[in-house]
Design a protein around this motif. Sequence first.
Motif, PDB file in Angstrom:
ATOM      1  N   LEU A  77       0.908  -1.192  -0.046  1.00 18.06           N
ATOM      2  CA  LEU A  77      -0.166  -0.189  -0.055  1.00 18.06           C
ATOM      3  C   LEU A  77       1.077   1.288   0.023  1.00 18.06           C
ATOM      4  N   SER A  78       0.716   2.124  -0.958  1.00 13.37           N
ATOM      5  CA  SER A  78       1.456   3.266  -1.047  1.00 13.37           C
ATOM      6  C   SER A  78       0.535   4.382  -0.851  1.00 13.37           C
ATOM      7  N   VAL A  79       0.773   5.221   0.167  1.00  7.25           N
ATOM      8  CA  VAL A  79       0.012   6.444   0.360  1.00  7.25           C
ATOM      9  C   VAL A  79       0.713   7.741   0.592  1.00  7.25           C
ATOM     10  N   GLN A  80       0.162   8.996   0.393  1.00  8.98           N
ATOM     11  CA  GLN A  80       0.966  10.141   0.558  1.00  8.98           C
ATOM     12  C   GLN A  80       0.891  10.541   2.126  1.00  8.98           C
ATOM     13  N   GLU A  81       1.957  11.174   2.481  1.00  8.13           N
ATOM     14  CA  GLU A  81       2.088  11.822   3.659  1.00  8.13           C
ATOM     15  C   GLU A  81       0.966  12.937   3.787  1.00  8.13           C
ATOM     16  N   GLY A  82       0.370  12.451   5.157  1.00 10.37           N
ATOM     17  CA  GLY A  82      -0.859  13.458   5.305  1.00 10.37           C
ATOM     18  C   GLY A  82      -2.284  12.606   5.107  1.00 10.37           C
ATOM     19  N   ASP A  83      -2.161  11.737   4.225  1.00 11.61           N
ATOM     20  CA  ASP A  83      -3.432  11.022   4.073  1.00 11.61           C
ATOM     21  C   ASP A  83      -3.800   9.944   5.010  1.00 11.61           C
ATOM     22  N   ASN A  84      -4.853   9.470   5.094  1.00 16.88           N
ATOM     23  CA  ASN A  84      -5.225   8.392   5.956  1.00 16.88           C
ATOM     24  C   ASN A  84      -4.982   7.025   5.373  1.00 16.88           C
ATOM     25  N   SER A  85      -4.553   6.014   5.869  1.00 17.65           N
ATOM     26  CA  SER A  85      -4.208   4.650   5.247  1.00 17.65           C
ATOM     27  C   SER A  85      -5.299   3.936   6.135  1.00 17.65           C
ATOM     28  N   ILE A  86      -5.547   2.695   5.315  1.00 13.83           N
ATOM     29  CA  ILE A  86      -6.499   1.628   5.495  1.00 13.83           C
ATOM     30  C   ILE A  86      -5.879   0.414   5.263  1.00 13.83           C
ATOM     31  N   ILE A  87      -5.477  -0.505   5.920  1.00 10.65           N
ATOM     32  CA  ILE A  87      -5.190  -1.815   5.821  1.00 10.65           C
ATOM     33  C   ILE A  87      -6.004  -2.658   6.498  1.00 10.65           C
ATOM     34  N   ASN A  88      -6.475  -3.720   5.474  1.00 15.32           N
ATOM     35  CA  ASN A  88      -7.512  -4.757   5.559  1.00 15.32           C
ATOM     36  C   ASN A  88      -6.748  -6.133   6.013  1.00 15.32           C
ATOM     37  N   CYS A  89      -7.742  -6.938   6.630  1.00 14.24           N
ATOM     38  CA  CYS A  89      -7.398  -8.258   7.028  1.00 14.24           C
ATOM     39  C   CYS A  89      -8.552  -9.240   7.161  1.00 14.24           C
ATOM     40  N   ALA A  90      -8.510 -10.386   6.409  1.00 11.80           N
ATOM     41  CA  ALA A  90      -9.698 -11.446   6.712  1.00 11.80           C
ATOM     42  C   ALA A  90      -9.047 -12.516   7.715  1.00 11.80           C
ATOM     43  N   TYR A  91      -9.898 -13.150   8.260  1.00 12.40           N
ATOM     44  CA  TYR A  91      -9.644 -14.165   8.965  1.00 12.40           C
ATOM     45  C   TYR A  91     -10.892 -15.212   8.705  1.00 12.40           C
ATOM     46  N   GLN A 122       2.299   9.418   8.426  1.00 11.12           N
ATOM     47  CA  GLN A 122       3.660   9.933   8.451  1.00 11.12           C
ATOM     48  C   GLN A 122       4.889   8.947   7.780  1.00 11.12           C
ATOM     49  N   PRO A 123       5.936   9.509   7.315  1.00 10.11           N
ATOM     50  CA  PRO A 123       6.859   8.722   6.808  1.00 10.11           C
ATOM     51  C   PRO A 123       7.345   7.566   7.899  1.00 10.11           C
ATOM     52  N   GLY A 124       7.479   7.966   9.292  1.00 12.07           N
ATOM     53  CA  GLY A 124       7.561   6.995  10.288  1.00 12.07           C
ATOM     54  C   GLY A 124       6.710   5.834  10.263  1.00 12.07           C
ATOM     55  N   ASP A 125       5.412   5.904   9.654  1.00 14.24           N
ATOM     56  CA  ASP A 125       4.774   5.002   9.664  1.00 14.24           C
ATOM     57  C   ASP A 125       4.782   3.740   8.385  1.00 14.24           C
ATOM     58  N   SER A 126       5.851   4.017   7.698  1.00 18.38           N
ATOM     59  CA  SER A 126       6.247   3.112   6.713  1.00 18.38           C
ATOM     60  C   SER A 126       6.923   1.928   7.391  1.00 18.38           C
ATOM     61  N   ALA A 127       6.202   0.615   6.895  1.00 14.84           N
ATOM     62  CA  ALA A 127       6.780  -0.657   7.734  1.00 14.84           C
ATOM     63  C   ALA A 127       5.737  -1.689   7.227  1.00 14.84           C
ATOM     64  N   VAL A 128       5.812  -2.837   7.671  1.00 12.97           N
ATOM     65  CA  VAL A 128       5.005  -3.995   7.129  1.00 12.97           C
ATOM     66  C   VAL A 128       3.883  -4.038   8.372  1.00 12.97           C
ATOM     67  N   TYR A 129       2.831  -4.146   8.208  1.00 14.03           N
ATOM     68  CA  TYR A 129       1.833  -4.368   9.223  1.00 14.03           C
ATOM     69  C   TYR A 129       1.113  -5.660   9.114  1.00 14.03           C
ATOM     70  N   PHE A 130       1.020  -6.261  10.225  1.00  9.84           N
ATOM     71  CA  PHE A 130       0.381  -7.887  10.429  1.00  9.84           C
ATOM     72  C   PHE A 130      -0.748  -7.589  11.261  1.00  9.84           C
ATOM     73  N   SER A 184       3.040  -4.318   3.212  1.00  9.22           N
ATOM     74  CA  SER A 184       3.801  -3.117   3.424  1.00  9.22           C
ATOM     75  C   SER A 184       3.308  -2.008   3.061  1.00  9.22           C
ATOM     76  N   LEU A 185       3.228  -1.089   3.958  1.00 10.57           N
ATOM     77  CA  LEU A 185       2.907   0.227   3.908  1.00 10.57           C
ATOM     78  C   LEU A 185       4.284   1.580   3.476  1.00 10.57           C
ATOM     79  N   LEU A 186       3.901   2.050   2.563  1.00 11.00           N
ATOM     80  CA  LEU A 186       5.064   2.940   2.165  1.00 11.00           C
ATOM     81  C   LEU A 186       4.337   4.431   2.042  1.00 11.00           C
ATOM     82  N   VAL A 187       5.031   5.293   2.685  1.00  8.14           N
ATOM     83  CA  VAL A 187       4.517   6.632   2.990  1.00  8.14           C
ATOM     84  C   VAL A 187       5.395   7.340   1.976  1.00  8.14           C
ATOM     85  N   THR A 188       4.939   8.136   0.934  1.00  8.73           N
ATOM     86  CA  THR A 188       5.724   8.852   0.198  1.00  8.73           C
ATOM     87  C   THR A 188       5.246  10.591   0.423  1.00  8.73           C
ATOM     88  N   PRO A 189       6.450  11.388   0.356  1.00  8.54           N
ATOM     89  CA  PRO A 189       6.418  12.799   0.575  1.00  8.54           C
ATOM     90  C   PRO A 189       5.339  13.429  -0.365  1.00  8.54           C
TER      91      PRO A 189
END
Lengths: 113, 113
Positions: free
Chosen positions: A11-25, A81-89, A108-113
């Motif tokens: 998932l690639s998002v711009q800095e300042g935007d909201n991110s949504i990461i989904n998961c199914a179980y 924020q850029p510091g949010d760039s990481a893999v989310y489980f 994998s969340l990538l935050v771009t400036p």
Amino acid sequence: GESVGLHLPTLSVQEGDNSIINCAYSNSASDYFIWYKQESGKGPQFIIDIRSNMDKRQGQRVTVLLNKTVKHLSLQIAATQPGDSAVYFCAEKHSNSGYALNFGKGTSLLVTP
Amino acid sequence: GAGVSQSPSNKVTEKGKDVELRCDPISGHTALYWYRQRLGQGLEFLIYFQGNSAPDKSGLPSDRFSAERTGESVSTLTIQRTQQEDSAVYLCASSFTLRGEQFFGPGTRLTVL
């Protein structure tokens, strides 16, 4: 068998935007869910958790939503924020699996400036 | 220490050799977990210890894998006759109780040549 999966591997998002990461179980007996953040070269770090008797829980800039009807979990990050760039489980456990966590593959969340 | 520590941080070994990985949990944490993380994958549960109870070994992939824990302190994960498919990051976590938040160490990256 039971599984925890993620809808999107990246998932690639711009800095300042909201991110949504989904998961199914798949296991309707799952009763505890956790989101972890893993930065490169580090172990997973707890972000937020939710129990099956709740459908929403908020933390600092993060919100977890649980929809038990469709067995879906999401993590919302506000003002990414850029510091949010990481893999989310997402991870879950249920009473008949002891206390071990069952992890999904990660987004994998990538935050771009 | 302040967090979970693991050693070594990196281990390169030859196929067929035995390796020992070490985990120092957070002081006072009664529960300790080992997970394996293959490249680009989520975490797979291996084993957990809780106090003096018998460990839950249900996640160990073969009898080449074993783990020990002395009381509520250090744990070692031993892999005998390593195979290339054992290459992964091995993560240790500890929690105050079995129901508590799991805090992860940085992991040991194992490479089997």
